[in-house]
Each structure stands twice: as structure tokens, then as C-alpha cells.
Design an enzyme around this catalytic site. Sequence first.
Site, mmCIF file in Angstrom:
data_model
loop_
_atom_site.group_PDB
_atom_site.id
_atom_site.type_symbol
_atom_site.label_atom_id
_atom_site.label_comp_id
_atom_site.label_asym_id
_atom_site.label_seq_id
_atom_site.Cartn_x
_atom_site.Cartn_y
_atom_site.Cartn_z
ATOM 1 N N LEU A 105 0.868 -1.175 0.000
ATOM 2 C CA LEU A 105 0.000 0.000 0.000
ATOM 3 C C LEU A 105 0.904 1.223 0.000
ATOM 4 C CD1 LEU A 105 -2.743 -0.924 2.659
ATOM 5 C CD2 LEU A 105 -3.038 -0.810 0.176
ATOM 6 N N ASP A 106 0.482 2.273 -0.691
ATOM 7 C CA ASP A 106 1.272 3.497 -0.732
ATOM 8 C C ASP A 106 1.443 4.072 0.677
ATOM 9 O OD1 ASP A 106 1.353 3.269 -3.471
ATOM 10 O OD2 ASP A 106 -0.342 4.623 -3.799
ATOM 11 N N TYR A 107 2.418 4.932 0.810
ATOM 12 C CA TYR A 107 2.753 5.564 2.088
ATOM 13 C C TYR A 107 1.531 6.206 2.738
ATOM 14 C CZ TYR A 107 5.223 8.747 5.308
ATOM 15 O OH TYR A 107 5.676 9.429 6.410
ATOM 16 N N THR A 109 -1.666 5.575 1.953
ATOM 17 C CA THR A 109 -2.856 4.732 1.883
ATOM 18 C C THR A 109 -2.962 3.866 3.130
ATOM 19 O OG1 THR A 109 -2.760 4.697 -0.537
ATOM 20 C CG2 THR A 109 -4.071 2.996 0.527
ATOM 21 N N HIS A 190 -0.750 2.933 -8.263
ATOM 22 C CA HIS A 190 -1.599 4.117 -8.044
ATOM 23 C C HIS A 190 -2.885 4.075 -8.883
ATOM 24 C CE1 HIS A 190 1.818 5.617 -5.911
ATOM 25 N NE2 HIS A 190 2.523 5.910 -6.977
#
Length: 249
Positions: A105-107, A109, A190
Amino acid sequence: MMEVRINKFLSEAGVASRRKAEKLILEGRVKVNGEVVRSLGVKVNPEVDIVEVDGKPVKPQRKRYIILNKPCCYLTQLGRSPDGRKTIEELIKDIPERVFPVGRLDYNTEGLLILTNDGELANRILHPRYKLPKVYLALVEGKVDQKTLKRMKQGIELEDGFAKPDNIRIVRYEGKNTLLEITFHEGRKHLVKRFLGAFGHKVKRLKRIAIGPIKLGKLSPGKWRELNQGELAQLFKAVGLKYVPRKRR
């Protein structure tokens, strides 16, 4: 138990990453049944063969299947970040086995991460063949009207190809913003943010709430829990595997 490559066995036993395990083998520090092995192609049966590293026996770790509610502002990686940002390793320090995140998961998210030391299951969860749906809650800027929602359901061309959600619906309006539930089975980088941004709705907050049959539920941010046998049976079935419950000793 099936035979596995020696580097995979060492990695799943928590000795080292697969790449570092290969280095140990090439350096002659690994023995199988008393004999030094230097070939990366060697396979072992963990239930029969005796594996040693630097003279110390290596025992297979028990399989762990965990979900974590990743908070915002944590990197999905193990170990320390070179720039000092927090990583999810800080949240799972009390897990003795060496587990790894399945995907990322993104930073910024939040939400559901699966962590395990079962390499076969992890590979299948990530493989596009099984089309496991990932469900997100996305808070976007602006009010998404029904006309735009219909266009979203039809999909749109992005720079890396056409993108169409498996499902999307309006959960509620929050002031000038809209909370959407959106599902994709793809894992492009993304994707949710780029997809919604293409319709002029910038994502302010993103949270993953489900992967296939596994749901985040009421798990608090920063906390983890074991998957139960029912959840594991469903997850294994979703990726074409049979779940065999571990015998209690």
C-alpha cells in the site's frame, strides 16, 4: 511435504532473504544431511532432510497468516527506511516468525495488508490469473454525480491502458467531498488514485477494506490479527489451493 529449493527453504525458515540465502549457499556455509551444498538448484524435504547453516540446524517456521490495518504514513516494507520514515515492521515486532507483506500500500494509503511466510499463497494472491478483487474506500474532492458515476462504471483510458472498476458506488457525501467504494482486481501502480483523478476527482484519503474473501472489519489502525481457519479456507480456495488445517500438538 513437497521438496522446495534450498534458498526458498532458508528464506521461509527466517534465516535470510532469498537473495542472501543464495549468497550463504555459494559461500559453502550451508549443509544438507552433513554435506556442503553449493548449487542453488538443490531441493530439500523439510520433514526429512537436515539443513544446517554455519553448523546450526535450521527448522522450518510454522506458517503464519496475518492481516494488518496499516495506518497512514507508514512504508510497506520491512527494516528501516533510509530517510527515517516509519515502516510496517514497527507494527509487527511481536511476531516471532519472519513474515512479509503480500503486495503493498502506498505511504499515504491505509487499510488491509496480508502478511505471511507462505510463498506459494503470496504468489497466487498477487497473480493476475486469480483476479482477486481489492475493495477500497476513497474520499475524493468534489461531489460525484450520477452522470459521472455512470462514466466511471464504463471505464477510461489511462497512460498504461484501459481501466474499468469491477464495481463502484457512492457511499455518502461528506460536505463538498464524496466517499466512494471502488473495486479493482488489477494491481497497477496508483490505479485507484489515477482512475478517479482522470475524472477530475482528486483522492484525499484511500483505505483498502478487502482482498478477495478477506475483510478488514473492525481491526484498529496499527493492529494485526491471525486469520482464522474459515478465512484461510476461503482465501486458499479463491486462489486454487486446498487449505489443510494445522494439527494442534
